[in-house]
Design a protein around this motif. Structure first.
Motif, PDB file in Angstrom:
ATOM      1  N   SER A  59       0.816  -1.217   0.000  1.00 26.50           N
ATOM      2  CA  SER A  59       0.000   0.000   0.000  1.00 26.50           C
ATOM      3  C   SER A  59       0.843   1.258   0.000  1.00 26.50           C
ATOM      4  O   SER A  59       0.314   2.367  -0.123  1.00 26.50           O
ATOM      5  N   GLU A 103       2.597   2.219   2.607  1.00 29.99           N
ATOM      6  CA  GLU A 103       2.853   2.565   4.008  1.00 29.99           C
ATOM      7  C   GLU A 103       4.165   1.944   4.460  1.00 29.99           C
ATOM      8  O   GLU A 103       4.464   0.787   4.144  1.00 29.99           O
ATOM      9  N   CYS A 133       0.585  -8.410   2.192  1.00 30.93           N
ATOM     10  CA  CYS A 133       1.393  -7.205   2.026  1.00 30.93           C
ATOM     11  C   CYS A 133       0.544  -5.948   1.860  1.00 30.93           C
ATOM     12  O   CYS A 133       1.040  -4.831   2.029  1.00 30.93           O
ATOM     13  N   VAL A 134      -0.739  -6.126   1.544  1.00 28.61           N
ATOM     14  CA  VAL A 134      -1.639  -4.983   1.351  1.00 28.61           C
ATOM     15  C   VAL A 134      -2.815  -5.138   2.311  1.00 28.61           C
ATOM     16  O   VAL A 134      -3.718  -5.937   2.069  1.00 28.61           O
ATOM     17  N   GLN A 190      -8.785  -2.592   3.744  1.00 27.53           N
ATOM     18  CA  GLN A 190      -9.264  -1.301   4.243  1.00 27.53           C
ATOM     19  C   GLN A 190     -10.743  -1.178   3.909  1.00 27.53           C
ATOM     20  O   GLN A 190     -11.131  -0.500   2.951  1.00 27.53           O
ATOM     21  N   PRO A 197      -9.934   0.981  -4.264  1.00 23.23           N
ATOM     22  CA  PRO A 197      -8.653   1.379  -4.863  1.00 23.23           C
ATOM     23  C   PRO A 197      -8.728   1.385  -6.382  1.00 23.23           C
ATOM     24  O   PRO A 197      -9.560   0.689  -6.987  1.00 23.23           O
ATOM     25  N   HIS A 200      -7.116  -3.051  -7.893  1.00 23.87           N
ATOM     26  CA  HIS A 200      -7.493  -3.981  -6.841  1.00 23.87           C
ATOM     27  C   HIS A 200      -6.314  -4.887  -6.493  1.00 23.87           C
ATOM     28  O   HIS A 200      -5.726  -5.520  -7.376  1.00 23.87           O
ATOM     29  N   PRO A 201      -5.951  -4.969  -5.215  1.00 27.27           N
ATOM     30  CA  PRO A 201      -4.833  -5.835  -4.826  1.00 27.27           C
ATOM     31  C   PRO A 201      -5.196  -7.303  -4.991  1.00 27.27           C
ATOM     32  O   PRO A 201      -6.367  -7.688  -4.988  1.00 27.27           O
ATOM     33  N   ARG A 251      -5.874 -10.951  -3.972  1.00 27.84           N
ATOM     34  CA  ARG A 251      -6.400 -11.582  -2.762  1.00 27.84           C
ATOM     35  C   ARG A 251      -6.527 -13.092  -2.985  1.00 27.84           C
ATOM     36  O   ARG A 251      -6.833 -13.547  -4.088  1.00 27.84           O
TER      37      ARG A 251
END
Length: 202
Positions: A21, A23, A76-77, A80, A86, A89-90, A92
């Motif tokens: 993300s 962070e 890792c993401v 949220q 987003p 899309h990460p 999953r």
């Protein structure tokens, strides 16, 4: 597509690293421990693949190695739920990846000798490596559960489910590599203890 053109960036020299993300968090954070453990598990599976295995099992393990990169990418993401969707899309873990493991567990388990005791890790080289992978997988699962307990809304629960099923699959694969369980080394409770000295021996 992932494009890596540099091996070192110096970005982690201060003891922090970046999540997917963006962070930055300490390398000691439970999330880093969680997906670092997934990387370790993947390496142990790579080691298992260096010994002779049934071709079908080897193909399964190679696919699982790819799945484990998906698990790591997922962890890792952080989820949220309250954030806006987003732009990208990460990745999953999906329910069908779990179902594939369950199908393989059932297929292999049908041919195994019924258990009459707990199994000691070992036997053939393939079984020993798979038992090693199984025990690492259990530890990695515990790390992800710990992260989930700390951040219940930020972890995809299917990552835990996937790792749980994977440890079960590795167990039955290990038994299959011990002549379908016929060559398993079984635990004998108290069997390794030295017999008590008799008065005559004392």
């Amino acid at each position: 597509m992932v494009y890596l053109n540099r091996i070192y960036t110096r970005g982690g020299d201060t003891g922090e690293t970046a999540l997917g993300s963006g962070e930055r968090i300490p390398k000691t954070h439970p999330r880093i421990t969680a997906y670092g453990g997934v990387d370790e598990l993947n390496s142990v599976l790579g080691l298992a693949l260096t010994v002779p295995l049934p071709e079908e099992f080897a193909l399964w393990l190679q696919g699982i190695q790819n799945d484990l990169f998906d698990v790591g990418a997922d962890l890792c993401v952080p989820l949220q739920p309250s954030a806006p969707p987003p732009e990208h899309h990460p990745l999953r873990v999906r329910a069908d990846q779990v179902t594939a493991l369950e199908t393989r567990i059932d297929t292999v388990n049908e041919r195994l000798e019924p258990l009459t005791s707990f199994v000691l890790p070992g036997g053939s080289p393939a079984a020993a490596h798979l038992h090693h992978a199984r025990s690492v997988c259990r530890r990695v699962e515990i790390g992800v559960v710990a992260l989930q307990n700390d951040e219940p809304d930020a972890v995809n629960p299917l990552t835990v489910t996937y790792l749980n099923r994977l440890s079960d699959l590795l167990f039955v694969l290990a038994r299959a590599c011990n002549e379908d369980g016929n060559a398993d080394i079984l635990w004998t409770p108290g069997g390794a203890q030295s017999p008590a000295e008799s008065p005559e021996q004392g």
